[in-house]
Scaffold this motif. Sequence first.
Motif, PDB file in Angstrom:
ATOM      1  N   GLU A 158      72.022  93.796  -7.202  1.00 20.54           N
ATOM      2  CA  GLU A 158      71.015  93.828  -7.755  1.00 20.54           C
ATOM      3  C   GLU A 158      70.257  92.351  -8.130  1.00 20.54           C
ATOM      4  O   GLU A 158      69.348  92.023  -7.557  1.00 20.54           O
ATOM      5  N   LYS A 159      71.018  91.465  -8.535  1.00 21.48           N
ATOM      6  CA  LYS A 159      70.971  89.513  -8.390  1.00 21.48           C
ATOM      7  C   LYS A 159      70.975  89.281  -7.279  1.00 21.48           C
ATOM      8  O   LYS A 159      69.772  88.600  -6.785  1.00 21.48           O
ATOM      9  N   VAL A 160      71.547  89.623  -6.193  1.00 20.53           N
ATOM     10  CA  VAL A 160      71.523  89.305  -4.152  1.00 20.53           C
ATOM     11  C   VAL A 160      69.818  89.840  -4.225  1.00 20.53           C
ATOM     12  O   VAL A 160      69.698  89.012  -3.516  1.00 20.53           O
ATOM     13  N   THR A 161      69.757  91.273  -4.387  1.00 21.19           N
ATOM     14  CA  THR A 161      68.600  91.744  -3.988  1.00 21.19           C
ATOM     15  C   THR A 161      67.037  90.229  -4.845  1.00 21.19           C
ATOM     16  O   THR A 161      66.673  90.623  -3.849  1.00 21.19           O
ATOM     17  N   GLU A 162      67.406  90.676  -5.561  1.00 24.73           N
ATOM     18  CA  GLU A 162      66.362  89.757  -6.674  1.00 24.73           C
ATOM     19  C   GLU A 162      65.983  87.992  -6.183  1.00 24.73           C
ATOM     20  O   GLU A 162      64.683  87.760  -5.617  1.00 24.73           O
ATOM     21  N   ALA A 163      67.211  87.664  -5.898  1.00 29.01           N
ATOM     22  CA  ALA A 163      67.450  86.124  -5.241  1.00 29.01           C
ATOM     23  C   ALA A 163      66.440  86.108  -3.727  1.00 29.01           C
ATOM     24  O   ALA A 163      65.928  85.443  -3.481  1.00 29.01           O
ATOM     25  N   ALA A 164      66.573  87.268  -3.107  1.00 25.41           N
ATOM     26  CA  ALA A 164      66.500  87.416  -1.734  1.00 25.41           C
ATOM     27  C   ALA A 164      65.300  87.844  -1.153  1.00 25.41           C
ATOM     28  O   ALA A 164      63.920  87.188  -0.721  1.00 25.41           O
ATOM     29  N   TRP A 165      64.342  88.589  -2.410  1.00 25.07           N
ATOM     30  CA  TRP A 165      62.791  88.850  -2.689  1.00 25.07           C
ATOM     31  C   TRP A 165      62.961  87.556  -3.077  1.00 25.07           C
ATOM     32  O   TRP A 165      60.937  87.586  -2.696  1.00 25.07           O
ATOM     33  N   GLU A 166      62.916  87.615  -3.989  1.00 21.00           N
ATOM     34  CA  GLU A 166      61.732  85.773  -4.830  1.00 21.00           C
ATOM     35  C   GLU A 166      62.108  84.633  -3.518  1.00 21.00           C
ATOM     36  O   GLU A 166      60.705  83.929  -3.065  1.00 21.00           O
ATOM     37  N   ALA A 167      63.165  84.578  -1.887  1.00 19.45           N
ATOM     38  CA  ALA A 167      62.984  83.528  -1.518  1.00 19.45           C
ATOM     39  C   ALA A 167      62.289  83.971   0.003  1.00 19.45           C
ATOM     40  O   ALA A 167      61.337  83.449  -0.051  1.00 19.45           O
ATOM     41  N   ILE A 168      62.244  85.583  -0.214  1.00 18.85           N
ATOM     42  CA  ILE A 168      60.688  85.885   0.809  1.00 18.85           C
ATOM     43  C   ILE A 168      58.969  85.671   0.245  1.00 18.85           C
ATOM     44  O   ILE A 168      58.654  84.960   0.637  1.00 18.85           O
ATOM     45  N   GLN A 169      59.367  85.932  -1.028  1.00 24.31           N
ATOM     46  CA  GLN A 169      57.731  85.223  -1.911  1.00 24.31           C
ATOM     47  C   GLN A 169      57.924  84.323  -1.770  1.00 24.31           C
ATOM     48  O   GLN A 169      56.151  83.975  -1.467  1.00 24.31           O
ATOM     49  N   ILE A 170      58.302  83.162  -2.018  1.00 28.78           N
ATOM     50  CA  ILE A 170      58.086  82.117  -2.305  1.00 28.78           C
ATOM     51  C   ILE A 170      57.941  81.459  -0.174  1.00 28.78           C
ATOM     52  O   ILE A 170      56.944  80.617  -0.131  1.00 28.78           O
ATOM     53  N   ARG A 171      58.854  81.724   0.073  1.00 28.00           N
ATOM     54  CA  ARG A 171      58.554  81.159   1.848  1.00 28.00           C
ATOM     55  C   ARG A 171      57.133  81.973   2.664  1.00 28.00           C
ATOM     56  O   ARG A 171      56.778  81.112   3.046  1.00 28.00           O
ATOM     57  N   LEU A 172      57.211  82.954   2.028  1.00 24.90           N
ATOM     58  CA  LEU A 172      55.961  84.027   2.373  1.00 24.90           C
ATOM     59  C   LEU A 172      54.499  84.173   2.060  1.00 24.90           C
ATOM     60  O   LEU A 172      53.209  84.074   3.033  1.00 24.90           O
ATOM     61  N   ASN A 173      54.835  83.688   0.535  1.00 27.84           N
ATOM     62  CA  ASN A 173      53.145  83.419   0.061  1.00 27.84           C
ATOM     63  C   ASN A 173      53.103  82.474  -0.969  1.00 27.84           C
ATOM     64  O   ASN A 173      52.026  82.741  -1.773  1.00 27.84           O
ATOM     65  N   GLY A 174      54.106  81.476  -0.823  1.00 31.49           N
ATOM     66  CA  GLY A 174      53.868  80.550  -2.198  1.00 31.49           C
ATOM     67  C   GLY A 174      54.423  80.683  -3.393  1.00 31.49           C
ATOM     68  O   GLY A 174      53.215  79.952  -4.039  1.00 31.49           O
ATOM     69  N   VAL A 175      54.736  82.193  -3.659  1.00 30.77           N
ATOM     70  CA  VAL A 175      54.564  82.316  -5.014  1.00 30.77           C
ATOM     71  C   VAL A 175      56.562  81.569  -5.427  1.00 30.77           C
ATOM     72  O   VAL A 175      57.052  82.579  -5.417  1.00 30.77           O
ATOM     73  N   PRO A 176      56.082  81.147  -6.505  1.00 31.08           N
ATOM     74  CA  PRO A 176      57.195  80.811  -7.264  1.00 31.08           C
ATOM     75  C   PRO A 176      58.600  81.868  -8.335  1.00 31.08           C
ATOM     76  O   PRO A 176      57.845  82.712  -8.408  1.00 31.08           O
TER      77      PRO A 176
END
Length: 207
Positions: free
Chosen positions: A189-207
């Motif tokens: 679950e934590k791995v998934t959250e970290a990965a999704w956050e990385a996607i948001q930062i890279r693709l949308n500039g969302v911290p």
Amino acid sequence: MTRYSRRVFIVLEGPEGGGKSTLARNLALRASEHGFTPRLTREPGEGEFGQRIRQILLDGDSMVPAAELFLFLADRSQHVQTFINPALARGEWVICDRFADSTFVYQAIARGLDADFVRSANAFAIAGTEPDLKLLVDVPAEVGLARRADRNRIDNEPIAFHEQVRQGFLQVAGESPAWCVIDGTQPIEKVTEAAWEAIQIRLNGVP
């Protein structure tokens, strides 16, 4: 709800037993929940061509490193042209379990093949198709291997080989901003959250 305006190509890399396949499924579910069309895929193994190569590579007899390299490259070329590029052209999200960096790490760093040649061969196989984000799911070699119930030919390599693989991934990831390194020893679950956050930062500039 976050919206992205373009197709997305995400690659999951890392040592054996890191949980990439589970993470890929979780990310596909997240993408679907946000209204996108995810396409899960893997290397080797997409389609009938890929399945045959996968069987040779993972379940077959021992082979020389050069033969192993060319089988992975054949699979990749077919995969890019018949699956990845068409999906991206349709505006879909492609989430791929392993891609070109796995070949560089396993065949150049761990197997000792000429690094410049492997880079050039990889570039020829992918024909300009580069991921938007590379997620390295990092686990110590002994931890990852302990998770593998049914071991294939590569899993059965000595622990020193797998340690080289892990260090190779960390080395490659440290050389490019295209990577995000995630601690794969955490609960999924934590791995998934970290990965999704990385996607948001890279693709949308969302911290």
